[in-house]
Design a protein around this motif. Structure first.
Motif, mmCIF file in Angstrom:
data_model
loop_
_atom_site.group_PDB
_atom_site.id
_atom_site.type_symbol
_atom_site.label_atom_id
_atom_site.label_comp_id
_atom_site.label_asym_id
_atom_site.label_seq_id
_atom_site.Cartn_x
_atom_site.Cartn_y
_atom_site.Cartn_z
ATOM 1 N N TYR A 174 32.922 61.260 -14.417
ATOM 2 C CA TYR A 174 33.669 60.042 -14.733
ATOM 3 C C TYR A 174 34.500 59.580 -13.531
ATOM 4 O O TYR A 174 34.913 60.391 -12.696
ATOM 5 C CB TYR A 174 34.597 60.285 -15.931
ATOM 6 N N PRO A 212 37.726 58.719 -11.661
ATOM 7 C CA PRO A 212 39.096 59.183 -11.858
ATOM 8 C C PRO A 212 39.994 58.090 -12.412
ATOM 9 O O PRO A 212 39.802 56.897 -12.090
ATOM 10 C CB PRO A 212 39.542 59.586 -10.442
ATOM 11 N N ASP A 213 40.971 58.477 -13.215
ATOM 12 C CA ASP A 213 41.876 57.510 -13.866
ATOM 13 C C ASP A 213 42.983 57.129 -12.899
ATOM 14 O O ASP A 213 44.128 57.579 -13.015
ATOM 15 C CB ASP A 213 42.441 58.107 -15.154
ATOM 16 N N HIS A 214 42.655 56.274 -11.951
ATOM 17 C CA HIS A 214 43.654 55.816 -10.986
ATOM 18 C C HIS A 214 44.782 55.071 -11.681
ATOM 19 O O HIS A 214 45.950 55.166 -11.277
ATOM 20 C CB HIS A 214 42.978 54.904 -9.948
ATOM 21 N N ALA A 215 44.438 54.309 -12.723
ATOM 22 C CA ALA A 215 45.439 53.491 -13.418
ATOM 23 C C ALA A 215 46.562 54.354 -13.985
ATOM 24 O O ALA A 215 47.701 53.886 -14.146
ATOM 25 C CB ALA A 215 44.786 52.688 -14.541
ATOM 26 N N ALA A 216 46.267 55.622 -14.304
ATOM 27 C CA ALA A 216 47.299 56.491 -14.879
ATOM 28 C C ALA A 216 48.397 56.816 -13.897
ATOM 29 O O ALA A 216 49.497 57.215 -14.286
ATOM 30 C CB ALA A 216 46.651 57.782 -15.385
ATOM 31 N N SER A 217 48.136 56.635 -12.599
ATOM 32 C CA SER A 217 49.153 56.960 -11.586
ATOM 33 C C SER A 217 50.101 55.800 -11.328
ATOM 34 O O SER A 217 51.043 55.939 -10.552
ATOM 35 C CB SER A 217 48.457 57.345 -10.285
#
Length: 267
Positions: free
Chosen positions: A259, A261-266
Motif C-alpha cells: 500500500y 504510505p499514509d503521508h496524509a497522517a503526518s
C-alpha cells in the motif's frame, strides 16, 4: 475596455459565474457530440497573457475524449519540410470533437516572424494562405473561433516576475519569453499585421482584454458559448442496478499487498 481601469472581479462572484459557464460548456460538449459538430478554438496572445489558465478552466469539466487541448512543440526537421499547415491539419477534430489550440498556425505570424525563425518569403506566403486555409475549414463545416489575449507590458512583466519566484510555475518561463520583453514593439507590429490579413468575416478575431485574469476567463468563455448555436441535449435516463447478493467472495489479507504510505497522517 482598452485603456479603462475596471475593478477586479471579486473571487466569490468569479467562482460562482465560472461554475455556471463551465456547466454550459458541458452542455455545449454534449451538443457537439450529439450533432457530430466539429469545433476548433484558437488561443493566441503574448507570453503570460493568460491563455493557458483560460484553457484550463474551460476544459476542467469536459470529457477529454471529446475535448482535447493541442499544444504543439517546435517542428521537427521533417515537419519543417512539409507544407506549413500540414502538421496542424492532423489535429483537427472529427465529428463530435472539440479542439482547443494553445497557440496554433499563427506561430508563423508571431514568434517565427519576429525571432527570424522563418524567411520573409515564408512569412508573406503564410499571410496569403492563412485566410484561404481558414475559409476552407469553415466551408468544410468546422466551427472556428479565434481569440487574441491582450496583456499590457506592465502586467506581463509582473507575471514574469511571479513565475521566477514560484517553483511550481518556473517552467512556464523560457529564454524566449524573456526575449519577448526586449521585442515588445516588434511583436505589436506583427500582431497588427496579422490582424489586417487574417481578420476575415468567415473567421474573425476576438480580442480578450486579459490584465484581469478572472475577467478575461469569464468574458472569453461567455463569448464562445454565445457564438455557437448549441442547445441542451437530454441525457440518457440511468438507474443504478441493485447490488447482487454475495456469492462468498473474501478479500485476501491486506499484508499480501503493498500500500501507498499514509503521508496524509503526518500532516
Amino acid at each position: 475596455m482598452a485603456g479603462k481601469k475596471t475593478a477586479k472581479v471579486p473571487r466569490a462572484a468569479y467562482e460562482q459565474e465560472l461554475l455556471r459557464l463551465q456547466t454550459e460548456l458541458v452542455k455545449l460538449q454534449e451538443w457537439v457530440r450529439a450533432e457530430g459538430a466539429r469545433l476548433v478554438v484558437v488561443f493566441e496572445g503574448r507570453d503570460a497573457a493568460g491563455k493557458g489558465g483560460t484553457i484550463k478552466r474551460a476544459s476542467e469539466h469536459l470529457n477529454p475524449r471529446v475535448a482535447r487541448t493541442v499544444a504543439l512543440p517546435k517542428p521537427t526537421e521533417r515537419e519543417r519540410t512539409q507544407w506549413y499547415f500540414q502538421r496542424y491539419v492532423e489535429h483537427l477534430p472529427a465529428a463530435g470533437e472539440i479542439v482547443l489550440l494553445d497557440r496554433s498556425w499563427y506561430n508563423r505570424a508571431g514568434v517565427e516572424h519576429v525571432m527570424g525563425f522563418c524567411t520573409k518569403e515564408e512569412y508573406q506566403l503564410f499571410l496569403r494562405q492563412c485566410p484561404i486555409f481558414e475559409r476552407m475549414l469553415v466551408e468544410e463545416g468546422i466551427l472556428l473561433r479565434k481569440y487574441w489575449f491582450s496583456v499590457s507590458d506592465t502586467e506581463q512583466q509582473k507575471r514574469f516576475r511571479q513565475r521566477l519566484k514560484d517553483p511550481t510555475r518556473r517552467w512556464k518561463l523560457s529564454p524566449m519569453d524573456l526575449e519577448s520583453i526586449t521585442r515588445w514593439e516588434a511583436y505589436s507590429r506583427a500582431k497588427d499585421e496579422m490582424l489586417v490579413h487574417t481578420d476575415i468575416s468567415e473567421a474573425p478575431w476576438f480580442v480578450v482584454e486579459s490584465d484581469d485574469k478572472r475577467r478575461a476567463r469569464l468574458n472569453m468563455i461567455s463569448h464562445l458559448l454565445s457564438s455557437v448555436p448549441y442547445h441542451e441535449v437530454p441525457p440518457p435516463v440511468l438507474e443504478l442496478p441493485p447490488r447482487p447478493p454475495s456469492t462468498g467472495y473474501q478479500r485476501p489479507p491486506r499484508d499480501l499487498q503493498t500500500y501507498v504510505p499514509d503521508h496524509a497522517a503526518s500532516l
